[in-house]
Design a protein around this motif. Structure first.
Motif, PDB file in Angstrom:
ATOM      1  N   ALA A  25      43.103  17.049  43.270  1.00  0.00           N
ATOM      2  CA  ALA A  25      43.749  16.516  42.066  1.00  0.00           C
ATOM      3  C   ALA A  25      44.509  17.609  41.337  1.00  0.00           C
ATOM      4  O   ALA A  25      45.369  17.336  40.507  1.00  0.00           O
ATOM      5  CB  ALA A  25      42.692  15.919  41.135  1.00  0.00           C
ATOM      6  N   THR A  26      44.169  18.869  41.633  1.00  0.00           N
ATOM      7  CA  THR A  26      44.630  19.958  40.767  1.00  0.00           C
ATOM      8  C   THR A  26      45.702  20.858  41.364  1.00  0.00           C
ATOM      9  O   THR A  26      46.553  21.363  40.632  1.00  0.00           O
ATOM     10  CB  THR A  26      43.437  20.840  40.364  1.00  0.00           C
ATOM     11  OG1 THR A  26      42.714  21.188  41.555  1.00  0.00           O
ATOM     12  CG2 THR A  26      42.510  20.102  39.419  1.00  0.00           C
ATOM     13  N   LYS A  27      45.632  21.103  42.685  1.00  0.00           N
ATOM     14  CA  LYS A  27      46.583  22.057  43.280  1.00  0.00           C
ATOM     15  C   LYS A  27      46.635  21.841  44.782  1.00  0.00           C
ATOM     16  O   LYS A  27      45.676  21.358  45.377  1.00  0.00           O
ATOM     17  CB  LYS A  27      46.110  23.491  42.991  1.00  0.00           C
ATOM     18  CG  LYS A  27      44.727  23.745  43.598  1.00  0.00           C
ATOM     19  CD  LYS A  27      44.247  25.175  43.447  1.00  0.00           C
ATOM     20  CE  LYS A  27      42.899  25.331  44.140  1.00  0.00           C
ATOM     21  NZ  LYS A  27      42.270  26.625  43.917  1.00  0.00           N
ATOM     22  N   PRO A  28      47.729  22.210  45.405  1.00  0.00           N
ATOM     23  CA  PRO A  28      47.768  22.082  46.864  1.00  0.00           C
ATOM     24  C   PRO A  28      46.883  23.148  47.525  1.00  0.00           C
ATOM     25  O   PRO A  28      46.773  24.255  47.018  1.00  0.00           O
ATOM     26  CB  PRO A  28      49.242  22.320  47.201  1.00  0.00           C
ATOM     27  CG  PRO A  28      49.806  23.051  46.046  1.00  0.00           C
ATOM     28  CD  PRO A  28      48.985  22.707  44.842  1.00  0.00           C
ATOM     29  N   ILE A  29      46.236  22.786  48.611  1.00  0.00           N
ATOM     30  CA  ILE A  29      45.411  23.729  49.376  1.00  0.00           C
ATOM     31  C   ILE A  29      46.253  24.217  50.555  1.00  0.00           C
ATOM     32  O   ILE A  29      46.530  23.450  51.479  1.00  0.00           O
ATOM     33  CB  ILE A  29      44.123  23.054  49.891  1.00  0.00           C
ATOM     34  CG1 ILE A  29      43.337  22.386  48.751  1.00  0.00           C
ATOM     35  CG2 ILE A  29      43.260  24.052  50.669  1.00  0.00           C
ATOM     36  CD1 ILE A  29      42.786  23.325  47.700  1.00  0.00           C
ATOM     37  N   LYS A  30      46.681  25.469  50.476  1.00  0.00           N
ATOM     38  CA  LYS A  30      47.556  25.983  51.537  1.00  0.00           C
ATOM     39  C   LYS A  30      46.893  27.063  52.380  1.00  0.00           C
ATOM     40  O   LYS A  30      47.177  27.206  53.570  1.00  0.00           O
ATOM     41  CB  LYS A  30      48.851  26.538  50.923  1.00  0.00           C
ATOM     42  CG  LYS A  30      49.689  25.417  50.304  1.00  0.00           C
ATOM     43  CD  LYS A  30      50.981  25.924  49.702  1.00  0.00           C
ATOM     44  CE  LYS A  30      51.882  24.757  49.308  1.00  0.00           C
ATOM     45  NZ  LYS A  30      52.922  25.152  48.367  1.00  0.00           N
ATOM     46  N   THR A  31      46.045  27.848  51.742  1.00  0.00           N
ATOM     47  CA  THR A  31      45.367  28.941  52.446  1.00  0.00           C
ATOM     48  C   THR A  31      43.875  28.874  52.106  1.00  0.00           C
ATOM     49  O   THR A  31      43.484  28.198  51.143  1.00  0.00           O
ATOM     50  CB  THR A  31      45.895  30.312  51.970  1.00  0.00           C
ATOM     51  OG1 THR A  31      45.482  30.493  50.602  1.00  0.00           O
ATOM     52  CG2 THR A  31      47.408  30.387  52.073  1.00  0.00           C
ATOM     53  N   PRO A  32      43.050  29.593  52.858  1.00  0.00           N
ATOM     54  CA  PRO A  32      41.620  29.610  52.520  1.00  0.00           C
ATOM     55  C   PRO A  32      41.390  30.085  51.085  1.00  0.00           C
ATOM     56  O   PRO A  32      40.458  29.633  50.416  1.00  0.00           O
ATOM     57  CB  PRO A  32      41.029  30.613  53.523  1.00  0.00           C
ATOM     58  CG  PRO A  32      41.995  30.655  54.653  1.00  0.00           C
ATOM     59  CD  PRO A  32      43.342  30.363  54.081  1.00  0.00           C
ATOM     60  N   GLN A  33      42.251  30.949  50.611  1.00  0.00           N
ATOM     61  CA  GLN A  33      42.130  31.455  49.240  1.00  0.00           C
ATOM     62  C   GLN A  33      42.143  30.306  48.219  1.00  0.00           C
ATOM     63  O   GLN A  33      41.439  30.351  47.216  1.00  0.00           O
ATOM     64  CB  GLN A  33      43.285  32.445  48.970  1.00  0.00           C
ATOM     65  CG  GLN A  33      43.103  33.317  47.747  1.00  0.00           C
ATOM     66  CD  GLN A  33      41.738  34.029  47.696  1.00  0.00           C
ATOM     67  OE1 GLN A  33      41.208  34.449  48.729  1.00  0.00           O
ATOM     68  NE2 GLN A  33      41.159  34.132  46.503  1.00  0.00           N
ATOM     69  N   ASP A  34      42.932  29.258  48.508  1.00  0.00           N
ATOM     70  CA  ASP A  34      43.006  28.108  47.587  1.00  0.00           C
ATOM     71  C   ASP A  34      41.692  27.340  47.506  1.00  0.00           C
ATOM     72  O   ASP A  34      41.491  26.536  46.590  1.00  0.00           O
ATOM     73  CB  ASP A  34      44.131  27.161  48.019  1.00  0.00           C
ATOM     74  CG  ASP A  34      45.500  27.818  47.935  1.00  0.00           C
ATOM     75  OD1 ASP A  34      45.729  28.575  46.975  1.00  0.00           O
ATOM     76  OD2 ASP A  34      46.337  27.591  48.847  1.00  0.00           O
TER      77      ASP A  34
END
Ligand code: X2X
Length: 342
Positions: free
Chosen positions: A165-174
């Protein structure tokens, strides 16, 4: 189907059983009193999911070919409780049939989560080859030891994607610190912890409201589930992580299954496994076509590079830990299908 049971003093050969089975399918309406069975089939997905569409047709075919002697009543969409509760009811015999993710079944049958190992399966061809082959046979053997019966063909849930809901997940860091719902299963929790996320186990029955009330910020599921359960209403971003393949075992309560005459079991298994293959086709097609549909509903998609996710799991010791848990024999069956997981 009791109308075709051979008297006990005439031993039924395999061949005889097959011939009679075919004859019975061709002419099921032999008039004779027979025991009737009404069995409940419970599941966790909405009626619009291919699983329920194919199960409904299957139940009709079974009723027809048993001359009405086996009636299957479908309870979709967690009507009888969440997954963990339905599993208890299945074991107690309150419900007779239930479809459940192998990963959740692993709370009872530890080996059943093995197909969910992160980033193991590259594609559907590999999935069906292993799940219809030695790996699936091994898992079904383990399920049998628990007193439940798993039908031969596992039904498709799909490759799982990660929504937020909050941000795109692009890398493991996300994913670090990300509050994500996972189904109740040690493998799921372990995997998302290894990725640095903050997973919470929640049955699917409560997922929509958990997202709506922001108890969690994200979840992961195949696109078909995101669509039929309308999760796009409470999630904005979808990362095509394809982080695991998940399927539903079609399970029966052992005692209820044994009560069915052999010929009735044969009619059931024929139709249920045919329905599974059709459902696989439906879900694969749905999952392939849904992205544009969901984008039109407002979801924002991104792809990911799987390598850094996999590396993070590896360096966190995830693969080594689960290799040890499943044991060498099971792990070898998995690696034989998907290659070395390191
Ligand atoms: O609970 C889920 O997320 C679901 C619907 O995918 C399963 O059944 C594992």
């Amino acid at each position: 189907m009791e109308n075709i049971v051979i008297p006990a003093r005439r031993p039924m050969t395999r061949r005889g059983a097959l011939v009679l089975g075919t004859a019975a399918l061709a002419a099921p309406a032999v008039a004779r009193a027979q025991t009737k069975f009404t069995y409940k089939f419970a599941n966790n997905v909405p009626l619009t999911h291919p699983l329920n569409i194919r199960a409904k047709a299957m139940a009709e075919a079974v009723a027809k070919d048993t001359n009405g002697a086996l009636q299957i009543k479908i309870f979709p969409n967690n009507q009888l409780g969440g997954d963990t509760d339905m599993l208890s009811q299945l074991r107690a015999g309150g419900i007779q049939f239930f479809t459940l993710s192998g990963l959740i079944l692993s709370t009872l049958v530890p080996a059943a989560s093995i197909n969910g190992i992160g980033f193991a399966f590259p594609d559907y061809a590999t999935v069906w080859k292993s799940m219809d082959g030695p790996l699936g046979a091994y898992i079904r053997g383990e399920i049998a030891k628990s007193g439940l019966v798993a039908m031969d063909k596992i039904w498709d849930n799909g490759f799982r994607q990660t929504t937020s809901a909050t941000k795109p997940i692009k890398t493991p860091q996300d994913l670090v610190g990300f509050k994500i719902r996972v189904p109740p299963s040690p493998l799921w929790t372990s995997m998302f912890k290894a990725l640095g996320a903050a997973p919470t186990s929640i049955n699917f029955a409560e997922v929509y409201s958990a997202l709506q009330t922001h108890l969690v910020d994200g979840q992961e599921n195949p696109l078909a589930i995101i669509s039929v359960a309308k999760l796009y209403e409470v999630q904005k971003y979808c990362a095509l992580t394809n982080h695991m393949w998940d399927g539903f075992w079609f399970l029966a309560n052992g005692a209820a299954w044994k009560k069915l005459p052999k010929e009735m079991q044969a009619v059931f298994t024929k139709h249920v496994d045919e329905a599974a293959l059709l459902e696989r086709g439906d879900v694969e097609k749905l999952n392939a076509g849904l992205q544009s549909d969901l984008a039109a509903k407002g979801m924002v998609f991104n792809t990911v590079d799987a390598a850094p996710f996999r590396n993070k799991l590896r360096s966190a010791g995830f693969y080594a830990e689960w290799h040890k848990k499943y044991g060498d024999a099971a792990w070898k069956l998995l690696e034989k299908s998907v290659g070395s997981l390191g």
